[in-house]
Design a protein around this motif. Structure first.
Motif, PDB file in Angstrom:
ATOM      1  N   PHE A 181      33.525  77.986  14.183  1.00 21.03           N
ATOM      2  CA  PHE A 181      32.243  78.679  14.199  1.00 21.03           C
ATOM      3  C   PHE A 181      32.464  80.002  14.917  1.00 21.03           C
ATOM      4  CE2 PHE A 181      28.998  74.936  14.010  1.00 21.03           C
ATOM      5  CZ  PHE A 181      29.732  74.305  13.034  1.00 21.03           C
ATOM      6  N   ILE A 182      31.997  81.111  14.333  1.00 22.27           N
ATOM      7  CA  ILE A 182      32.206  82.439  14.894  1.00 22.27           C
ATOM      8  C   ILE A 182      30.870  83.166  15.010  1.00 22.27           C
ATOM      9  CG2 ILE A 182      33.334  84.684  14.620  1.00 22.27           C
ATOM     10  CD1 ILE A 182      35.534  83.267  13.024  1.00 22.27           C
ATOM     11  N   ASP A 183      30.510  83.522  16.233  1.00 20.64           N
ATOM     12  CA  ASP A 183      29.286  84.260  16.518  1.00 20.64           C
ATOM     13  C   ASP A 183      29.686  85.617  17.094  1.00 20.64           C
ATOM     14  OD1 ASP A 183      26.877  85.270  17.373  1.00 20.64           O
ATOM     15  OD2 ASP A 183      26.361  83.582  18.670  1.00 20.64           O
ATOM     16  N   GLU A 184      29.835  86.605  16.213  1.00 19.73           N
ATOM     17  CA  GLU A 184      30.266  87.940  16.656  1.00 19.73           C
ATOM     18  C   GLU A 184      29.318  88.549  17.672  1.00 19.73           C
ATOM     19  OE1 GLU A 184      31.799  91.122  13.963  1.00 19.73           O
ATOM     20  OE2 GLU A 184      31.113  89.692  12.461  1.00 19.73           O
ATOM     21  N   ALA A 185      28.039  88.479  17.377  1.00 17.58           N
ATOM     22  CA  ALA A 185      27.043  89.141  18.220  1.00 17.58           C
ATOM     23  C   ALA A 185      26.802  88.404  19.530  1.00 17.58           C
ATOM     24  CB  ALA A 185      25.727  89.280  17.451  1.00 17.58           C
ATOM     25  N   GLY A 186      27.106  87.106  19.539  1.00 20.02           N
ATOM     26  CA  GLY A 186      26.888  86.322  20.749  1.00 20.02           C
ATOM     27  C   GLY A 186      25.436  85.981  20.995  1.00 20.02           C
ATOM     28  N   SER A 187      24.608  86.114  19.965  1.00 15.85           N
ATOM     29  CA  SER A 187      23.176  85.863  20.121  1.00 15.85           C
ATOM     30  C   SER A 187      22.824  84.379  20.072  1.00 15.85           C
ATOM     31  CB  SER A 187      22.400  86.585  19.017  1.00 15.85           C
ATOM     32  OG  SER A 187      22.713  86.019  17.744  1.00 15.85           O
ATOM     33  N   GLY A 188      23.696  83.589  19.417  1.00 16.49           N
ATOM     34  CA  GLY A 188      23.420  82.176  19.242  1.00 16.49           C
ATOM     35  C   GLY A 188      22.494  81.875  18.079  1.00 16.49           C
ATOM     36  N   THR A 189      21.980  82.907  17.433  1.00 18.07           N
ATOM     37  CA  THR A 189      21.017  82.691  16.346  1.00 18.07           C
ATOM     38  C   THR A 189      21.642  82.809  14.959  1.00 18.07           C
ATOM     39  OG1 THR A 189      20.368  85.023  16.386  1.00 18.07           O
ATOM     40  CG2 THR A 189      19.103  83.507  17.769  1.00 18.07           C
ATOM     41  N   GLY A 190      22.841  83.367  14.880  1.00 21.97           N
ATOM     42  CA  GLY A 190      23.496  83.510  13.590  1.00 21.97           C
ATOM     43  C   GLY A 190      24.999  83.505  13.741  1.00 21.97           C
ATOM     44  N   ASN A 220      33.763  78.537  18.584  1.00 25.44           N
ATOM     45  CA  ASN A 220      34.200  77.189  18.912  1.00 25.44           C
ATOM     46  C   ASN A 220      35.032  76.653  17.766  1.00 25.44           C
ATOM     47  OD1 ASN A 220      34.535  75.037  20.648  1.00 25.44           O
ATOM     48  ND2 ASN A 220      32.342  74.602  20.872  1.00 25.44           N
ATOM     49  N   PHE A 221      35.946  75.762  18.115  1.00 22.48           N
ATOM     50  CA  PHE A 221      36.838  75.125  17.153  1.00 22.48           C
ATOM     51  C   PHE A 221      36.605  73.624  17.226  1.00 22.48           C
ATOM     52  CE2 PHE A 221      39.000  78.892  18.862  1.00 22.48           C
ATOM     53  CZ  PHE A 221      39.172  79.627  17.704  1.00 22.48           C
ATOM     54  N   TYR A 222      36.567  72.984  16.064  1.00 21.37           N
ATOM     55  CA  TYR A 222      36.220  71.571  16.011  1.00 21.37           C
ATOM     56  C   TYR A 222      37.129  70.810  15.044  1.00 21.37           C
ATOM     57  CZ  TYR A 222      31.672  73.341  17.728  1.00 21.37           C
ATOM     58  OH  TYR A 222      30.673  73.960  18.422  1.00 21.37           O
ATOM     59  N   ARG A 223      37.081  69.506  15.199  1.00 16.60           N
ATOM     60  CA  ARG A 223      37.736  68.623  14.231  1.00 16.60           C
ATOM     61  C   ARG A 223      36.949  67.321  14.149  1.00 16.60           C
ATOM     62  NH1 ARG A 223      43.570  65.503  14.825  1.00 16.60           N
ATOM     63  NH2 ARG A 223      43.481  64.373  12.846  1.00 16.60           N
ATOM     64  N   ILE A 224      36.826  66.793  12.938  1.00 15.86           N
ATOM     65  CA  ILE A 224      36.283  65.459  12.716  1.00 15.86           C
ATOM     66  C   ILE A 224      37.388  64.619  12.093  1.00 15.86           C
ATOM     67  CG2 ILE A 224      34.543  64.073  11.546  1.00 15.86           C
ATOM     68  CD1 ILE A 224      32.777  66.600  11.473  1.00 15.86           C
ATOM     69  N   ASP A 225      37.616  63.420  12.643  1.00 16.25           N
ATOM     70  CA  ASP A 225      38.700  62.559  12.166  1.00 16.25           C
ATOM     71  C   ASP A 225      38.210  61.118  12.112  1.00 16.25           C
ATOM     72  OD1 ASP A 225      41.597  62.066  11.546  1.00 16.25           O
ATOM     73  OD2 ASP A 225      41.402  60.829  13.349  1.00 16.25           O
ATOM     74  N   GLU A 226      38.499  60.457  11.006  1.00 17.48           N
ATOM     75  CA  GLU A 226      38.113  59.056  10.824  1.00 17.48           C
ATOM     76  C   GLU A 226      39.344  58.165  10.874  1.00 17.48           C
ATOM     77  OE1 GLU A 226      36.184  56.365   7.250  1.00 17.48           O
ATOM     78  OE2 GLU A 226      35.245  58.307   7.702  1.00 17.48           O
ATOM     79  N   ASN A 227      39.276  57.102  11.662  1.00 15.87           N
ATOM     80  CA  ASN A 227      40.430  56.209  11.783  1.00 15.87           C
ATOM     81  C   ASN A 227      40.356  55.094  10.740  1.00 15.87           C
ATOM     82  OD1 ASN A 227      38.742  54.113  12.716  1.00 15.87           O
ATOM     83  ND2 ASN A 227      39.259  54.452  14.874  1.00 15.87           N
ATOM     84  N   LYS A 277      25.786  74.045  18.733  1.00 17.89           N
ATOM     85  CA  LYS A 277      25.305  74.334  20.076  1.00 17.89           C
ATOM     86  C   LYS A 277      25.935  75.643  20.544  1.00 17.89           C
ATOM     87  CE  LYS A 277      22.600  70.833  20.717  1.00 17.89           C
ATOM     88  NZ  LYS A 277      21.159  71.049  20.930  1.00 17.89           N
ATOM     89  N   PRO A 278      25.452  76.794  20.047  1.00 18.09           N
ATOM     90  CA  PRO A 278      26.100  78.068  20.360  1.00 18.09           C
ATOM     91  C   PRO A 278      26.135  78.409  21.848  1.00 18.09           C
ATOM     92  CG  PRO A 278      24.020  78.410  19.200  1.00 18.09           C
ATOM     93  CD  PRO A 278      24.341  76.956  19.103  1.00 18.09           C
ATOM     94  N   ALA A 279      25.219  77.847  22.626  1.00 12.99           N
ATOM     95  CA  ALA A 279      25.252  78.085  24.070  1.00 12.99           C
ATOM     96  C   ALA A 279      26.499  77.481  24.700  1.00 12.99           C
ATOM     97  CB  ALA A 279      23.995  77.511  24.729  1.00 12.99           C
ATOM     98  N   ARG A 280      27.132  76.548  23.984  1.00 15.77           N
ATOM     99  CA  ARG A 280      28.332  75.892  24.486  1.00 15.77           C
ATOM    100  C   ARG A 280      29.607  76.473  23.884  1.00 15.77           C
ATOM    101  NH1 ARG A 280      29.080  74.308  28.644  1.00 15.77           N
ATOM    102  NH2 ARG A 280      30.624  72.779  28.014  1.00 15.77           N
ATOM    103  N   PHE A 281      29.494  77.498  23.025  1.00 10.01           N
ATOM    104  CA  PHE A 281      30.691  78.112  22.469  1.00 10.01           C
ATOM    105  C   PHE A 281      31.530  78.728  23.589  1.00 10.01           C
ATOM    106  CE2 PHE A 281      28.957  79.271  17.938  1.00 10.01           C
ATOM    107  CZ  PHE A 281      28.676  77.946  17.716  1.00 10.01           C
ATOM    108  N   GLY A 282      32.845  78.798  23.360  1.00  9.87           N
ATOM    109  CA  GLY A 282      33.719  79.551  24.246  1.00  9.87           C
ATOM    110  C   GLY A 282      33.777  81.008  23.824  1.00  9.87           C
TER     111      GLY A 282
END
Length: 201
Positions: free
Chosen positions: A82-91, A163-170, A190-195
């Protein structure tokens, strides 16, 4: 993990002929922040022409049946950025790649109250992705996002919320949700939690 901790990644400029030289960052369980059952690492680099991202994943059990762009890849094994260039959290931009190299890309509008607008009509023009099993149970995802996908030129000094994510099913059907910057719950939007991604020479 400390909920106030804010991860920062130094995204290094790449030589024209070289590969990504940035450090690998590890993903953790997105709720607890503990080490996941299947390991995942991510790293980034940039040129004036593109943002480059690599995921390296341990995965001995692949669950990946989708074959068409923009199918709900998030219901099976997938890596995401997920990439938020503006850092607004809305887009922000959402990009997913499956182990079968199928892509989901969309623009997201987030009102912060749980309502998402997902624009699937938008495609990243010139996007290149490749997925290879480099050794048994180890997978490398290569992602190249052209600079034209972003509103500003790629240059040193830029600071983006990401933020970078992964979903994995065992094999038992249990799904694990991982994040570079854990969100504290099974919800990646949750853009407020992005790095923060910092572009450096």
């Amino acid at each position: 993990m400390d909920r106030e901790e804010q991860h920062v990644y130094a995204c290094k400029r790449m030589d024209a002929e070289g590969g990504i030289s940035g450090e690998w960052a590890e993903l953790r369980d997105t709720v607890s922040g503990v080490k996941p059952a299947e390991w995942t690492k991510v790293r980034c680099g940039w040129t004036a022409d593109a943002l480059h991202i690599q995921f390296r994943c341990g995965d001995g059990h692949i669950v990946s049946d989708y074959t068409e762009r923009d199918e709900p890849l998030y219901n099976q094994d997938v890596v995401e950025v997920f990439i938020d260039e503006a850092g607004s959290g809305t887009g922000y931009l959402e990009l997913e790649v499956s182990p079968r190299n199928v892509v989901f890309d969309a623009r997201i509008a987030n009102d912060g109250q749980g309502t998402l607008g997902i624009d699937l009509s938008w495609d990243i023009e010139g996007l290149r992705t490749e997925v290879n099993e480099t050794s048994p149970g180890e997978w490398l995802y290569d992602i190249r996002i052209p600079a034209g996908s972003f509103t500003r030129p790629l240059e040193a000094g830029q600071r983006w919320r990401v933020n970078f994510y992964r979903i994995d099913e065992n094999p038992a059907g249990v799904r694990e949700y991982q994040a570079w910057q854990p969100t504290g719950l099974v919800n990646f939007h949750k853009p407020a939690r992005f790095g923060t991604l910092v572009f450096e020479n």
